[in-house]
Design a protein around this motif. Structure first.
Motif, PDB file in Angstrom:
ATOM      1  N   ASP A 209       0.811  -1.221   0.000  1.00 20.41           N
ATOM      2  CA  ASP A 209       0.000   0.000   0.000  1.00 20.41           C
ATOM      3  C   ASP A 209       0.845   1.272   0.000  1.00 20.41           C
ATOM      4  N   GLU A 210       2.160   1.148   0.177  1.00 15.11           N
ATOM      5  CA  GLU A 210       3.028   2.329   0.085  1.00 15.11           C
ATOM      6  C   GLU A 210       3.442   2.596  -1.358  1.00 15.11           C
ATOM      7  N   THR A 211       3.839   1.553  -2.059  1.00 10.38           N
ATOM      8  CA  THR A 211       4.233   1.718  -3.470  1.00 10.38           C
ATOM      9  C   THR A 211       3.042   1.590  -4.407  1.00 10.38           C
ATOM     10  N   ARG A 212       1.887   1.145  -3.879  1.00  7.73           N
ATOM     11  CA  ARG A 212       0.690   0.877  -4.676  1.00  7.73           C
ATOM     12  C   ARG A 212       1.004  -0.095  -5.810  1.00  7.73           C
ATOM     13  N   GLU A 213       1.691  -1.160  -5.458  1.00 12.37           N
ATOM     14  CA  GLU A 213       2.016  -2.203  -6.424  1.00 12.37           C
ATOM     15  C   GLU A 213       1.435  -3.531  -5.967  1.00 12.37           C
ATOM     16  N   VAL A 214       0.968  -4.317  -6.941  1.00 15.50           N
ATOM     17  CA  VAL A 214       0.503  -5.665  -6.651  1.00 15.50           C
ATOM     18  C   VAL A 214       1.379  -6.644  -7.430  1.00 15.50           C
ATOM     19  N   SER A 215       1.790  -7.695  -6.757  1.00 17.14           N
ATOM     20  CA  SER A 215       2.619  -8.731  -7.372  1.00 17.14           C
ATOM     21  C   SER A 215       1.931 -10.081  -7.204  1.00 17.14           C
ATOM     22  N   TYR A 216       1.883 -10.831  -8.294  1.00 22.46           N
ATOM     23  CA  TYR A 216       1.303 -12.172  -8.282  1.00 22.46           C
ATOM     24  C   TYR A 216       2.430 -13.204  -8.224  1.00 22.46           C
ATOM     25  N   PHE A 217       2.198 -14.285  -7.490  1.00 25.29           N
ATOM     26  CA  PHE A 217       3.224 -15.310  -7.334  1.00 25.29           C
ATOM     27  C   PHE A 217       2.652 -16.695  -7.592  1.00 25.29           C
ATOM     28  N   ARG A 218       3.404 -17.533  -8.288  1.00 27.12           N
ATOM     29  CA  ARG A 218       3.096 -18.953  -8.406  1.00 27.12           C
ATOM     30  C   ARG A 218       4.084 -19.703  -7.525  1.00 27.12           C
ATOM     31  N   VAL A 219       3.544 -20.556  -6.679  1.00 15.55           N
ATOM     32  CA  VAL A 219       4.361 -21.249  -5.685  1.00 15.55           C
ATOM     33  C   VAL A 219       4.238 -22.755  -5.892  1.00 15.55           C
ATOM     34  N   PRO A 220       5.273 -23.407  -6.403  1.00 18.04           N
ATOM     35  CA  PRO A 220       5.231 -24.870  -6.525  1.00 18.04           C
ATOM     36  C   PRO A 220       5.102 -25.519  -5.147  1.00 18.04           C
ATOM     37  N   TYR A 221       4.367 -26.587  -5.078  1.00 17.27           N
ATOM     38  CA  TYR A 221       4.233 -27.328  -3.831  1.00 17.27           C
ATOM     39  C   TYR A 221       4.011 -28.795  -4.183  1.00 17.27           C
ATOM     40  N   ASP A 222       3.978 -29.644  -3.205  1.00 16.63           N
ATOM     41  CA  ASP A 222       3.812 -31.077  -3.453  1.00 16.63           C
ATOM     42  C   ASP A 222       2.340 -31.381  -3.710  1.00 16.63           C
ATOM     43  N   HIS A 223       1.891 -31.058  -4.931  1.00 14.49           N
ATOM     44  CA  HIS A 223       0.475 -31.274  -5.255  1.00 14.49           C
ATOM     45  C   HIS A 223       0.152 -32.767  -5.342  1.00 14.49           C
ATOM     46  N   GLY A 224       1.178 -33.595  -5.618  1.00 12.33           N
ATOM     47  CA  GLY A 224       0.953 -35.030  -5.615  1.00 12.33           C
ATOM     48  C   GLY A 224       0.578 -35.537  -4.235  1.00 12.33           C
ATOM     49  N   ALA A 225       1.270 -35.026  -3.214  1.00 13.52           N
ATOM     50  CA  ALA A 225       0.941 -35.416  -1.834  1.00 13.52           C
ATOM     51  C   ALA A 225      -0.457 -34.948  -1.466  1.00 13.52           C
ATOM     52  N   ALA A 226      -0.811 -33.732  -1.871  1.00 14.27           N
ATOM     53  CA  ALA A 226      -2.157 -33.216  -1.577  1.00 14.27           C
ATOM     54  C   ALA A 226      -3.218 -34.067  -2.267  1.00 14.27           C
ATOM     55  N   ALA A 227      -2.947 -34.470  -3.505  1.00 10.58           N
ATOM     56  CA  ALA A 227      -3.898 -35.303  -4.245  1.00 10.58           C
ATOM     57  C   ALA A 227      -4.049 -36.673  -3.581  1.00 10.58           C
ATOM     58  N   ARG A 228      -2.944 -37.234  -3.136  1.00 11.64           N
ATOM     59  CA  ARG A 228      -3.017 -38.547  -2.470  1.00 11.64           C
ATOM     60  C   ARG A 228      -3.816 -38.464  -1.177  1.00 11.64           C
ATOM     61  N   ARG A 229      -3.725 -37.347  -0.479  1.00 12.16           N
ATOM     62  CA  ARG A 229      -4.493 -37.177   0.756  1.00 12.16           C
ATOM     63  C   ARG A 229      -5.991 -37.086   0.448  1.00 12.16           C
ATOM     64  N   VAL A 230      -6.330 -36.459  -0.675  1.00  8.71           N
ATOM     65  CA  VAL A 230      -7.733 -36.395  -1.098  1.00  8.71           C
ATOM     66  C   VAL A 230      -8.266 -37.802  -1.364  1.00  8.71           C
ATOM     67  N   ILE A 231      -7.467 -38.603  -2.067  1.00 10.77           N
ATOM     68  CA  ILE A 231      -7.880 -39.971  -2.385  1.00 10.77           C
ATOM     69  C   ILE A 231      -7.988 -40.799  -1.107  1.00 10.77           C
ATOM     70  N   ALA A 232      -7.006 -40.666  -0.218  1.00 16.68           N
ATOM     71  CA  ALA A 232      -7.007 -41.426   1.034  1.00 16.68           C
ATOM     72  C   ALA A 232      -8.198 -41.087   1.913  1.00 16.68           C
ATOM     73  N   ALA A 233      -8.672 -39.854   1.806  1.00 15.12           N
ATOM     74  CA  ALA A 233      -9.834 -39.433   2.600  1.00 15.12           C
ATOM     75  C   ALA A 233     -11.137 -39.988   2.047  1.00 15.12           C
ATOM     76  N   GLY A 234     -11.076 -40.572   0.845  1.00 15.36           N
ATOM     77  CA  GLY A 234     -12.285 -41.104   0.229  1.00 15.36           C
ATOM     78  C   GLY A 234     -13.094 -40.075  -0.521  1.00 15.36           C
ATOM     79  N   LEU A 235     -12.503 -38.929  -0.772  1.00 16.05           N
ATOM     80  CA  LEU A 235     -13.194 -37.884  -1.526  1.00 16.05           C
ATOM     81  C   LEU A 235     -13.199 -38.230  -3.014  1.00 16.05           C
ATOM     82  N   PRO A 236     -14.106 -37.639  -3.802  1.00 16.34           N
ATOM     83  CA  PRO A 236     -14.162 -37.954  -5.230  1.00 16.34           C
ATOM     84  C   PRO A 236     -12.832 -37.732  -5.940  1.00 16.34           C
ATOM     85  N   LEU A 237     -12.487 -38.650  -6.832  1.00 15.23           N
ATOM     86  CA  LEU A 237     -11.208 -38.622  -7.531  1.00 15.23           C
ATOM     87  C   LEU A 237     -11.009 -37.334  -8.325  1.00 15.23           C
TER      88      LEU A 237
END
Length: 247
Positions: A209-237
């Motif tokens: 809010d001082e420079t009035r700038e907005v920056s967007y970021f893409r952050v890699p993460y272990d999406h495979g682990a997150a997906a496996r947790r979804v499957i393990a929970a019994g949620l829809p594939l």
């Protein structure tokens, strides 16, 4: 003040941990969570606890449609997979989690900034802002100079000039964008927990809010682990595949 803008967390612990760590490394000193803390993902309780902790230290939090419906009777006309995920989410939330989600405001304001999950125009209708027409309707509904929202699971930036003309900017990763004080802006940071723009990396933004700038970021993460947790929970594939494909 550097405000980290995180939306559509969708109970994705791995993605939220990665984005919070990245935001702290970027020297964010304020946090705003613009809705959909739960839904689709395998860790609703942990995510709500984390957001509650940040809120206790001054973070802005507003309610998303998944947060709202997680505390309401399930609608029979809801898509079967969405209904299944919602019912599972409700079973995982404690009474304190449910009370917190139910009590969240639809809108929060700070100085000339507004935070809302969907459109600032009738927020409870959960309108998707997918184009210039919807963006203009959202901006015309408020006197805030900058509106931060989510709901669409893809990063975008809209501008309403002082003469009323609308424009759209396609943000690039880690490339600050200057916001002119005479214009009005709608900032959609993209989704932390379930990106749907073809990029499986988590997405969030920081507004200075001082420079009035907005920056967007893409952050890699272990999406495979997150997906496996979804499957393990019994949620829809399908909810696991979205994390892998980014769609």
């Amino acid at each position: 003040m550097r405000i980290a803008l995180l939306t559509d967390l969708h109970a994705n612990r791995e993605a939220l941990e990665a984005c919070l760590a990245h935001a702290h490394a970027q020297n964010a000193d304020q946090f705003a969570f613009t809705g959909d803390l739960v839904g689709y993902g395998a860790d609703p309780g942990w995510v709500v606890d984390t957001v509650m902790d940040y809120a206790s230290r001054g973070a802005v939090v507003v309610q998303g449609n998944h947060d709202y419906f997680a505390t309401q009777p399930v609608r029979p006309q809801m898509h079967p997979e969405a209904r299944e995920a919602l019912e599972w989410t409700r079973s995982q939330l404690g009474s304190s989690h449910a009370a917190y989600l139910a009590g969240l405001p639809l809108v929060a304001e700070m100085d000339k900034l507004m935070f809302v999950h969907a459109s600032a125009h009738e927020p409870a209708k959960w309108e998707y802002v997918k184009g210039v027409e919807q963006a203009e309707r959202s901006l015309r509904a408020t006197h805030a100079r900058v509106v931060f929202s989510g709901h669409v699971h893809a990063p975008a930036l809209y501008r309403r000039a002082d003469d009323g003309r609308m424009g759209k900017h396609v943000p690039e990763d880690d490339a600050p964008i200057a916001l002119r004080p005479q214009h009005q802006y709608l900032v959609l940071p993209g989704s932390v927990g379930q990106p749907r723009d073809g990029n499986c990396a988590a997405c969030y933004a920081i507004y200075d809010d001082e420079t009035r700038e907005v920056s967007y970021f893409r952050v890699p993460y272990d999406h495979g682990a997150a997906a496996r947790r979804v499957i393990a929970a019994g949620l829809p594939l399908v909810f696991a595949m979205r994390l892998i494909e980014g769609l």
